[in-house]
Motif scaffolding. Structure first.
Motif, PDB file in Angstrom:
ATOM      1  N   THR A   3     -15.836 -18.073 -31.408  1.00  0.00           N
ATOM      2  CA  THR A   3     -15.390 -19.112 -32.330  1.00  0.00           C
ATOM      3  C   THR A   3     -14.776 -18.468 -33.573  1.00  0.00           C
ATOM      4  OG1 THR A   3     -17.472 -19.239 -33.550  1.00  0.00           O
ATOM      5  CG2 THR A   3     -17.275 -20.584 -31.550  1.00  0.00           C
ATOM      6  N   LEU A   4     -13.931 -19.232 -34.263  1.00  0.00           N
ATOM      7  CA  LEU A   4     -13.348 -18.718 -35.498  1.00  0.00           C
ATOM      8  C   LEU A   4     -14.429 -18.439 -36.535  1.00  0.00           C
ATOM      9  CD1 LEU A   4     -10.169 -20.968 -35.902  1.00  0.00           C
ATOM     10  CD2 LEU A   4     -10.238 -18.530 -35.327  1.00  0.00           C
ATOM     11  N   ARG A   5     -15.481 -19.257 -36.541  1.00  0.00           N
ATOM     12  CA  ARG A   5     -16.562 -19.037 -37.495  1.00  0.00           C
ATOM     13  C   ARG A   5     -17.241 -17.698 -37.248  1.00  0.00           C
ATOM     14  NH1 ARG A   5     -16.820 -21.095 -42.034  1.00  0.00           N
ATOM     15  NH2 ARG A   5     -16.761 -23.240 -41.256  1.00  0.00           N
ATOM     16  N   GLN A   6     -17.478 -17.371 -35.981  1.00  0.00           N
ATOM     17  CA  GLN A   6     -18.091 -16.079 -35.660  1.00  0.00           C
ATOM     18  C   GLN A   6     -17.202 -14.918 -36.097  1.00  0.00           C
ATOM     19  OE1 GLN A   6     -18.621 -16.725 -31.471  1.00  0.00           O
ATOM     20  NE2 GLN A   6     -20.778 -17.341 -31.693  1.00  0.00           N
ATOM     21  N   LEU A   7     -15.913 -15.056 -35.843  1.00  0.00           N
ATOM     22  CA  LEU A   7     -14.981 -13.998 -36.263  1.00  0.00           C
ATOM     23  C   LEU A   7     -14.930 -13.886 -37.781  1.00  0.00           C
ATOM     24  CD1 LEU A   7     -12.064 -14.640 -33.738  1.00  0.00           C
ATOM     25  CD2 LEU A   7     -13.772 -12.822 -33.652  1.00  0.00           C
ATOM     26  N   GLU A   8     -14.997 -15.020 -38.466  1.00  0.00           N
ATOM     27  CA  GLU A   8     -14.992 -14.998 -39.935  1.00  0.00           C
ATOM     28  C   GLU A   8     -16.225 -14.265 -40.461  1.00  0.00           C
ATOM     29  OE1 GLU A   8     -14.572 -18.142 -43.674  1.00  0.00           O
ATOM     30  OE2 GLU A   8     -14.917 -18.873 -41.639  1.00  0.00           O
ATOM     31  N   TYR A   9     -17.379 -14.508 -39.856  1.00  0.00           N
ATOM     32  CA  TYR A   9     -18.594 -13.808 -40.271  1.00  0.00           C
ATOM     33  C   TYR A   9     -18.451 -12.305 -40.044  1.00  0.00           C
ATOM     34  CZ  TYR A   9     -21.017 -18.330 -40.522  1.00  0.00           C
ATOM     35  OH  TYR A   9     -21.418 -19.602 -40.838  1.00  0.00           O
ATOM     36  N   LEU A  10     -17.887 -11.917 -38.915  1.00  0.00           N
ATOM     37  CA  LEU A  10     -17.711 -10.496 -38.615  1.00  0.00           C
ATOM     38  C   LEU A  10     -16.792  -9.832 -39.630  1.00  0.00           C
ATOM     39  CD1 LEU A  10     -18.142  -8.073 -36.674  1.00  0.00           C
ATOM     40  CD2 LEU A  10     -16.111  -8.855 -35.428  1.00  0.00           C
ATOM     41  N   VAL A  11     -15.695 -10.490 -39.959  1.00  0.00           N
ATOM     42  CA  VAL A  11     -14.753  -9.940 -40.939  1.00  0.00           C
ATOM     43  C   VAL A  11     -15.413  -9.827 -42.309  1.00  0.00           C
ATOM     44  CG1 VAL A  11     -12.636 -10.441 -42.224  1.00  0.00           C
ATOM     45  CG2 VAL A  11     -12.664 -10.648 -39.728  1.00  0.00           C
ATOM     46  N   THR A  12     -16.216 -10.810 -42.679  1.00  0.00           N
ATOM     47  CA  THR A  12     -16.889 -10.782 -43.977  1.00  0.00           C
ATOM     48  C   THR A  12     -17.885  -9.628 -44.040  1.00  0.00           C
ATOM     49  OG1 THR A  12     -16.667 -13.186 -44.116  1.00  0.00           O
ATOM     50  CG2 THR A  12     -18.192 -12.146 -45.642  1.00  0.00           C
ATOM     51  N   ILE A  13     -18.591  -9.369 -42.950  1.00  0.00           N
ATOM     52  CA  ILE A  13     -19.501  -8.220 -42.912  1.00  0.00           C
ATOM     53  C   ILE A  13     -18.709  -6.926 -43.037  1.00  0.00           C
ATOM     54  CG2 ILE A  13     -21.127  -6.923 -41.460  1.00  0.00           C
ATOM     55  CD1 ILE A  13     -21.946  -9.645 -40.250  1.00  0.00           C
ATOM     56  N   ALA A  14     -17.564  -6.860 -42.370  1.00  0.00           N
ATOM     57  CA  ALA A  14     -16.723  -5.661 -42.466  1.00  0.00           C
ATOM     58  C   ALA A  14     -16.268  -5.432 -43.900  1.00  0.00           C
ATOM     59  CB  ALA A  14     -15.509  -5.801 -41.536  1.00  0.00           C
ATOM     60  N   ASP A  15     -15.955  -6.501 -44.619  1.00  0.00           N
ATOM     61  CA  ASP A  15     -15.475  -6.376 -45.997  1.00  0.00           C
ATOM     62  C   ASP A  15     -16.580  -5.996 -46.970  1.00  0.00           C
ATOM     63  OD1 ASP A  15     -12.902  -6.984 -45.252  1.00  0.00           O
ATOM     64  OD2 ASP A  15     -13.044  -9.105 -45.765  1.00  0.00           O
ATOM     65  N   THR A  16     -17.781  -6.500 -46.741  1.00  0.00           N
ATOM     66  CA  THR A  16     -18.880  -6.275 -47.691  1.00  0.00           C
ATOM     67  C   THR A  16     -19.771  -5.103 -47.310  1.00  0.00           C
ATOM     68  OG1 THR A  16     -20.316  -7.836 -46.512  1.00  0.00           O
ATOM     69  CG2 THR A  16     -18.928  -8.723 -48.301  1.00  0.00           C
ATOM     70  N   GLY A  17     -19.790  -4.756 -45.994  1.00  0.00           N
ATOM     71  CA  GLY A  17     -20.667  -3.681 -45.535  1.00  0.00           C
ATOM     72  C   GLY A  17     -22.130  -4.046 -45.550  1.00  0.00           C
ATOM     73  N   SER A  18     -22.438  -5.335 -45.627  1.00  0.00           N
ATOM     74  CA  SER A  18     -23.831  -5.764 -45.755  1.00  0.00           C
ATOM     75  C   SER A  18     -24.003  -7.170 -45.197  1.00  0.00           C
ATOM     76  CB  SER A  18     -24.254  -5.728 -47.234  1.00  0.00           C
ATOM     77  OG  SER A  18     -25.397  -6.504 -47.469  1.00  0.00           O
ATOM     78  N   PHE A  19     -25.069  -7.394 -44.427  1.00  0.00           N
ATOM     79  CA  PHE A  19     -25.373  -8.731 -43.925  1.00  0.00           C
ATOM     80  C   PHE A  19     -25.744  -9.654 -45.086  1.00  0.00           C
ATOM     81  CE2 PHE A  19     -25.453  -6.687 -39.869  1.00  0.00           C
ATOM     82  CZ  PHE A  19     -25.240  -7.689 -38.930  1.00  0.00           C
ATOM     83  N   ALA A  20     -26.513  -9.132 -46.045  1.00  0.00           N
ATOM     84  CA  ALA A  20     -26.963  -9.961 -47.170  1.00  0.00           C
ATOM     85  C   ALA A  20     -25.781 -10.412 -48.016  1.00  0.00           C
ATOM     86  CB  ALA A  20     -27.967  -9.191 -48.016  1.00  0.00           C
ATOM     87  N   LEU A  21     -24.880  -9.457 -48.364  1.00  0.00           N
ATOM     88  CA  LEU A  21     -23.712  -9.819 -49.165  1.00  0.00           C
ATOM     89  C   LEU A  21     -22.783 -10.741 -48.394  1.00  0.00           C
ATOM     90  CD1 LEU A  21     -22.817  -6.426 -50.906  1.00  0.00           C
ATOM     91  CD2 LEU A  21     -23.776  -8.475 -51.960  1.00  0.00           C
ATOM     92  N   ALA A  22     -22.618 -10.488 -47.101  1.00  0.00           N
ATOM     93  CA  ALA A  22     -21.742 -11.328 -46.282  1.00  0.00           C
ATOM     94  C   ALA A  22     -22.271 -12.758 -46.227  1.00  0.00           C
ATOM     95  CB  ALA A  22     -21.616 -10.744 -44.880  1.00  0.00           C
ATOM     96  N   ALA A  23     -23.587 -12.910 -46.099  1.00  0.00           N
ATOM     97  CA  ALA A  23     -24.176 -14.247 -46.067  1.00  0.00           C
ATOM     98  C   ALA A  23     -23.928 -14.977 -47.382  1.00  0.00           C
ATOM     99  CB  ALA A  23     -25.674 -14.151 -45.786  1.00  0.00           C
ATOM    100  N   ARG A  24     -24.006 -14.214 -48.504  1.00  0.00           N
ATOM    101  CA  ARG A  24     -23.770 -14.822 -49.802  1.00  0.00           C
ATOM    102  C   ARG A  24     -22.314 -15.269 -49.930  1.00  0.00           C
ATOM    103  NH1 ARG A  24     -25.696 -10.776 -53.943  1.00  0.00           N
ATOM    104  NH2 ARG A  24     -27.378 -10.725 -52.400  1.00  0.00           N
ATOM    105  N   VAL A  25     -21.378 -14.408 -49.493  1.00  0.00           N
ATOM    106  CA  VAL A  25     -19.960 -14.758 -49.568  1.00  0.00           C
ATOM    107  C   VAL A  25     -19.635 -15.946 -48.673  1.00  0.00           C
ATOM    108  CG1 VAL A  25     -17.633 -13.952 -49.026  1.00  0.00           C
ATOM    109  CG2 VAL A  25     -19.231 -12.430 -50.210  1.00  0.00           C
ATOM    110  N   ALA A  26     -20.221 -15.954 -47.474  1.00  0.00           N
ATOM    111  CA  ALA A  26     -19.954 -17.029 -46.509  1.00  0.00           C
ATOM    112  C   ALA A  26     -20.750 -18.297 -46.802  1.00  0.00           C
ATOM    113  CB  ALA A  26     -20.271 -16.544 -45.096  1.00  0.00           C
ATOM    114  N   ARG A  27     -21.697 -18.204 -47.743  1.00  0.00           N
ATOM    115  CA  ARG A  27     -22.513 -19.338 -48.157  1.00  0.00           C
ATOM    116  C   ARG A  27     -23.339 -19.891 -46.992  1.00  0.00           C
ATOM    117  NH1 ARG A  27     -18.480 -22.669 -52.316  1.00  0.00           N
ATOM    118  NH2 ARG A  27     -18.184 -20.936 -53.770  1.00  0.00           N
ATOM    119  N   VAL A  28     -23.950 -18.973 -46.267  1.00  0.00           N
ATOM    120  CA  VAL A  28     -24.889 -19.346 -45.209  1.00  0.00           C
ATOM    121  C   VAL A  28     -26.124 -18.466 -45.366  1.00  0.00           C
ATOM    122  CG1 VAL A  28     -23.109 -20.082 -43.590  1.00  0.00           C
ATOM    123  CG2 VAL A  28     -23.897 -17.700 -43.554  1.00  0.00           C
ATOM    124  N   SER A  29     -27.180 -18.823 -44.675  1.00  0.00           N
ATOM    125  CA  SER A  29     -28.373 -17.990 -44.723  1.00  0.00           C
ATOM    126  C   SER A  29     -28.143 -16.720 -43.906  1.00  0.00           C
ATOM    127  CB  SER A  29     -29.577 -18.753 -44.161  1.00  0.00           C
ATOM    128  OG  SER A  29     -29.417 -18.977 -42.766  1.00  0.00           O
TER     129      SER A  29
END
Length: 301
Positions: A3-29
């Motif tokens: 899904t596009l949402r899954q790909l968006e999460y993956l890209v956000t993790i790539a940009d932040t280098g962190s699951f915690a930061l990516a979750a904050r940017v994506a506004r999800v838990s």
């Protein structure tokens, strides 16, 4: 299929280098984000990330997939814009990237006119380092980029707009000031203040320093044109300032004198760029024409 949402999460993790930061940017838990990434890996049948206490690192196949995912997400945003009927009119919200050495002094007088011309257009202006914003443009994080040349990208349309003269300035009471032309000999050895080296203007300052035998003052990197203005006005050295800054209400030349330098012909070229296949291209071309007309009028006054 992913899904596009899954790909968006993956890209956000790539940009932040962190699951915690990516979750904050994506506004999800964080559990939700981790679950979606695991589901993506299971669907693709391969590991995309190496997880550790230090963060998250892409695997080789993960890096390749992120490159493709960025392109897909950008295309998806363009599809939404096209479906909204914004491809041939100035409507909606545009994310415009620009350099702090240009935006505040060019956009301020232009935005009001642009709003009258296109009352349904909303501009979200983001200032930053030109090279970094060029990367944001190719990723789809911004829609259009207004800044100095060079700009390059296989998937970009780059429209040159105008040339802006740059001026060498000093404090009003600086010893180098003279009624006539300032010669190369008088400039030799003078300290030249500049911005962070990542700015195009800093690179041009380095070329000017080399041409006239001046020295870049590394302990006095300015954070903005205003900071350079203030330091020069107190007599710390010389600097380069663009015409639009010197003529603007938010900038100006208070406490400064523009030196008449022998053989001086220093400019920067300003352009606007957008993704070549964007459905907003007709609207961007209209904005480019408007910016070009307004800038040339400001420079002619």
């Amino acid at each position: 299929m992913p899904t596009l949402r899954q790909l968006e999460y993956l890209v956000t993790i790539a940009d932040t280098g962190s699951f915690a930061l990516a979750a904050r940017v994506a506004r999800v838990s964080q559990p939700t984000l981790s679950q979606q990434v695991r589901a993506l890996e299971e669907r693709l049948g391969t590991r995309l990330l190496e997880r550790s206490a230090a963060g998250a690192v892409l695997t080789p196949v993960g890096r390749s997939i992120v490159v493709m995912a960025r392109r897909m997400l950008s295309d998806a945003r363009d599809i939404v814009a096209l479906a909204a009927g914004a491809s041939d009119s100035l409507t909606g919200t545009l994310r415009l990237g620009t350099t702090p050495t240009l935006g505040p002094y060019l956009l301020s007088p232009i935005i009001a006119e642009l709003h009258r011309m296109a009352p349904h257009l909303r501009l979200h202006v983001r200032e930053g380092i030109p090279d970094e914003q060029l990367l944001e443009l190719t990723r789809g994080d911004i829609d259009v980029l207004l800044g100095p040349l060079p700009m390059a990208g296989d998937d970009l349309t780059v429209e040159p707009l105008f040339r802006e003269p740059l001026h060498l300035v000093a404090a009003l009471d600086h010893a180098i000031d003279a009624d006539g032309e300032t010669t190369r000999e008088r400039l030799s050895g003078s300290p030249l203040l500049t911005l962070d080296p990542r700015h195009h203007l800093a690179r041009q300052a380095a070329e000017v320093a080399d041409r006239y035998g001046m020295t870049i003052a590394p302990d006095y990197y300015g954070t903005s044109l205003e900071s350079l203005h203030q330091m020069v006005a107190t007599g710390l050295g010389l600097t380069l300032l663009p015409t639009l800054y010197l003529r603007s209400e938010v900038g100006g030349a208070a406490g400064l004198t523009v030196l008449r330098v022998e053989g001086w012909r220093t400019y920067r070229s300003i352009a606007i760029a957008w993704r070549r296949h964007s459905p907003m291209s007709p609207a961007f071309k209209l904005i480019a024409d408007h910016v070009q007309t307004c800038a040339r009028r400001l420079l002619a006054t």
